[in-house]
Design a protein around this motif. Structure first.
Motif, short mmCIF file in Angstrom:
data_model
loop_
_atom_site.label_atom_id
_atom_site.label_comp_id
_atom_site.label_asym_id
_atom_site.label_seq_id
_atom_site.Cartn_x
_atom_site.Cartn_y
_atom_site.Cartn_z
N ALA A 178 0.84 -1.20 0.00
CA ALA A 178 0.00 0.00 0.00
C ALA A 178 0.87 1.24 0.00
N ASP A 179 0.27 2.35 -0.45
CA ASP A 179 0.92 3.66 -0.37
C ASP A 179 0.99 4.11 1.09
N VAL A 180 1.86 5.10 1.30
CA VAL A 180 2.07 5.67 2.64
C VAL A 180 1.44 7.04 2.70
N ILE A 181 0.82 7.35 3.84
CA ILE A 181 0.20 8.66 4.06
C ILE A 181 0.60 9.16 5.45
N THR A 182 0.75 10.46 5.58
CA THR A 182 1.02 11.06 6.89
C THR A 182 -0.29 11.59 7.47
N LEU A 183 -0.30 11.79 8.77
CA LEU A 183 -1.42 12.50 9.39
C LEU A 183 -1.39 13.95 8.92
N PRO A 184 -2.54 14.61 8.79
CA PRO A 184 -2.54 16.00 8.32
C PRO A 184 -1.92 16.95 9.35
N GLU A 185 -1.26 17.97 8.85
CA GLU A 185 -0.75 19.03 9.72
C GLU A 185 -1.84 20.05 9.98
N ASN A 186 -1.71 20.76 11.06
CA ASN A 186 -2.61 21.87 11.38
C ASN A 186 -4.08 21.46 11.37
N ILE A 187 -4.35 20.36 12.07
CA ILE A 187 -5.74 19.92 12.21
C ILE A 187 -6.51 20.99 12.99
N LYS A 188 -7.64 21.41 12.44
CA LYS A 188 -8.41 22.48 13.06
C LYS A 188 -9.16 21.99 14.29
N ASP A 189 -9.88 20.89 14.12
CA ASP A 189 -10.68 20.34 15.21
C ASP A 189 -11.09 18.92 14.86
N SER A 190 -11.82 18.27 15.76
CA SER A 190 -12.21 16.88 15.54
C SER A 190 -13.10 16.71 14.32
N LEU A 191 -13.91 17.70 14.02
CA LEU A 191 -14.79 17.61 12.85
C LEU A 191 -13.98 17.58 11.56
N SER A 192 -12.98 18.45 11.47
CA SER A 192 -12.15 18.46 10.26
C SER A 192 -11.35 17.17 10.14
N GLU A 197 13.20 2.06 12.12
CA GLU A 197 14.29 2.86 12.67
C GLU A 197 14.22 4.28 12.11
N LEU A 198 14.72 5.21 12.89
CA LEU A 198 14.55 6.65 12.60
C LEU A 198 14.93 7.02 11.18
N GLU A 199 16.05 6.51 10.70
CA GLU A 199 16.56 6.93 9.40
C GLU A 199 15.58 6.59 8.28
N ASP A 200 15.06 5.36 8.31
CA ASP A 200 14.13 4.94 7.26
C ASP A 200 12.77 5.60 7.43
N TYR A 201 12.35 5.77 8.67
CA TYR A 201 11.06 6.42 8.90
C TYR A 201 11.09 7.86 8.40
N GLY A 202 12.17 8.57 8.73
CA GLY A 202 12.29 9.96 8.27
C GLY A 202 12.29 10.06 6.76
N MET A 203 12.95 9.12 6.09
CA MET A 203 12.96 9.12 4.63
C MET A 203 11.54 8.95 4.08
N LEU A 204 10.79 7.99 4.62
CA LEU A 204 9.41 7.80 4.17
C LEU A 204 8.58 9.05 4.37
N TYR A 205 8.75 9.68 5.51
CA TYR A 205 7.98 10.87 5.85
C TYR A 205 8.27 12.00 4.87
N ARG A 206 9.55 12.20 4.58
CA ARG A 206 9.92 13.27 3.65
C ARG A 206 9.38 13.00 2.24
N LEU A 207 9.44 11.73 1.83
CA LEU A 207 8.91 11.39 0.50
C LEU A 207 7.40 11.66 0.44
N ALA A 208 6.69 11.26 1.48
CA ALA A 208 5.24 11.49 1.49
C ALA A 208 4.93 12.98 1.50
N GLU A 209 5.69 13.75 2.29
CA GLU A 209 5.48 15.19 2.39
C GLU A 209 5.69 15.89 1.04
N SER A 210 6.69 15.41 0.32
CA SER A 210 7.08 16.09 -0.93
C SER A 210 6.23 15.67 -2.12
#
Length: 518
Positions: free
Chosen positions: A126-140, A245-258
């Motif tokens: 499956a593809d990877v997704i991050t949690l959204p930044e700047n969540i406004k509230d529980s409804l959003s 591990e941190l190094e691989d997790y950070g790489m995934l996160y940056r790829l998803a962000e970009s």
């Protein structure tokens, strides 16, 4: 009180400095010689850590460890048994493969968490997704939630640096180091607040993501050291949870962000084994004069399973096994009964030792002393009186018999304070038994080995563990030989400055005897 403490420490130091003046004791001399010239610590560690491996409660490896210890004690002529105290979710770890297959191919370093639901042989892609930044509230957040369907969700903060603070301290400028810490603190605060605005916390959000159709959960619990992550338990019921591990997790996160969405293929095999009985392993050398009074050697046997549980609490287990071997060989007819307790499920709340205290009041009320070891591979550097008013009177005299090259590293704290938790000595202290923790030098324990993927055989400092076995065996011998029964009189605890009320002695707590249910 301050003057009394200073006098106590000075007096103890005087006892130690007079060691050479005492008559040599043949039992103690034999214990020291055997421990130094014929130590069994290395082969015991190899058998327990390399061959059996980690000892997660409810796993076949935990049962194998219990049976191994009983057999080992019997080979030394020591009576031993496995004593059932409850049941737990039976589970066995299988293989974990975590591969990124897009935007390029790379095998990633990580593992499934304990009690993880198994994938099929084909695994999950499956593809990877991050949690959204700047969540406004529980409804959003609820409006966004359908986006996780069929995705691996990254649920940990992307760390701004993979270098431990001590590395920054050594090489960075002071301004750069402070800037990094300020930015990291701000980022961590915002991460927590952002999760909070969903209406959930870092634990409860996992269930929500699973219920929303996520394909899996990807976490990274960095332990603030090079290459180390904490490995605990999965909170999902049907989908896999893996820690990277941190190094691989950070790489995934940056790829998803970009926008370069990574795709993972995860195989995380495990077996559910139903309800499994849980045990304490108890070994015993029967007393010859006062068999109904007890010295207890104490260490928890279970571990988490990111590594092999070497320093938490393989080393404590080794100390008690080796001490018991030495005592059986050179002190086979103790005045008082000497027990060793290898407790199960300490990691889930001192369950094994609490069960023993609850099930054996006749033993607990007649404990002369208990010695517990549970915090890493280092030499013992601190012993507290645990809140027993007269602990100095007997502990200091017992310590007098220990070689100076061991006691010179030990600070004492009398009368000390009762432990309310943390390790199995607390279970006995709560019941009023004089139980003392042999607190060790940590060798970067909290960052590098405590509950991590790096808690393995190679982290053991055998010289220190050998000294701890000598210390424990001599303390047990001296406590057994003491003509006096130890006092259980407790100190009057001070006021709690936060509440304005007097602190109270810890109360005994019942164990969780039916654990690990989904």
């Amino acid at each position: 009180m301050k003057q009394l403490l200073i006098t106590t420490v000075l007096a103890l130091g005087f006892c130690f400095s007079s060691l050479n003046a005492q008559d040599k004791n043949p039992v103690i001399e034999s214990i020291i010689k055997e421990a130094n010239e014929n130590s069994q610590l290395e082969p015991l560690a190899h058998e327990m850590l390399d061959i059996i491996g980690p000892r997660l409660v409810g796993t076949p490896q935990m049962q194998q460890a219990h049976d191994w210890a009983v057999a080992k004690y019997k080979s030394w002529g020591v009576t031993a048994r496995n004593e059932k105290w409850g049941e737990w979710r039976g589970w066995e770890r299988g293989i974990t493969h975590i591969d990124m297959i897009s935007p390029r191919v790379q095998s990633l370093r990580g593992m499934q968490l304990a009690w993880n639901p198994s994938t099929s042989d084909k695994g999950v892609t499956a593809d990877v997704i991050t949690l959204p930044e700047n969540i406004k509230d529980s409804l959003s957040f609820q409006k966004w939630l359908p986006n996780v369907k069929g995705k691996f969700v990254l649920v940990s903060m992307k760390q701004p640096t993979g270098r431990p603070d001590y590395n920054w301290e050594e090489f960075a400028t002071e301004d750069s180091f402070e800037k990094m810490k300020d930015e990291r603190n701000a980022q961590s605060k915002e991460w927590r607040e952002n999760i909070g605005r969903t209406g959930y916390n870092t634990r409860s959000i996992i269930t929500v993501l699973e219920d929303a159709g996520a394909a899996g959960i990807v976490a990274s619990y960095w332990s603030r050291g090079f290459g180390v992550n904490k490995i605990f338990s999965a909170r999902t019921k049907k989908i896999p949870t893996v820690d990277l591990e941190l190094e691989d997790y950070g790489m995934l996160y940056r790829l998803a962000e970009s926008g370069n969405t990574p795709k993972l293929h995860v195989v995380a095999k495990s077996k559910e084994l139903g309800r499994i009985p849980t045990f304490n392993t108890i070994a015993e050398i029967k007393g010859s004069e006062k068999p109904d009074e007890y010295i207890i050697l104490s260490a928890h046997f279970d571990s988490w399973d990111g590594g092999t549980g070497a320093t938490d609490n393989g080393t404590g287990t080794l100390v008690m096994m080796e001490a018991m071997r030495l005592l059986k060989k050179y002190y086979p007819n103790p005045k008082r009964t000497i027990l060793v307790g290898h407790w199960g499920s300490e990691e889930q709340g001192l369950n094994g030792s609490r069960a023993f205290v609850e099930d054996h009041p006749e033993i607990v009320k007649n404990v002369q002393a208990l010695f517990n070891q549970d915090n890493g591979t280092g030499r013992v550097v601190n012993i507290s009186g645990a809140g027993f008013l007269h602990a100095y009177d007997y502990l200091s005299s017992w310590l007098y018999a220990v070689p100076r090259d061991i006691t010179k590293h030990i600070e004492t704290n009398f009368p000390g304070n009762p432990s309310g938790g943390g390790s199995d000595n607390a279970s006995f202290v709560a019941a009023g038994a004089p139980a003392f923790n042999l607190s060790a030098l940590n060798w970067s324990y909290w960052n590098y080995t405590w509950h991590t993927n790096r808690d393995t055989y190679d982290k053991i400092i055998f010289d220190d563990v050998r000294n701890n076995a000598i210390l424990t065996a001599i303390l047990a011998y001296m406590a057994s030989e003491d003509d006096e029964t130890t006092s259980r009189e407790k100190i009057v605890l001070p006021m709690n400055p936060r509440t304005g009320k007097q602190r109270t002695w810890p109360s005994p707590r019942s164990p969780q005897r039916d654990g690990g249910r989904n």
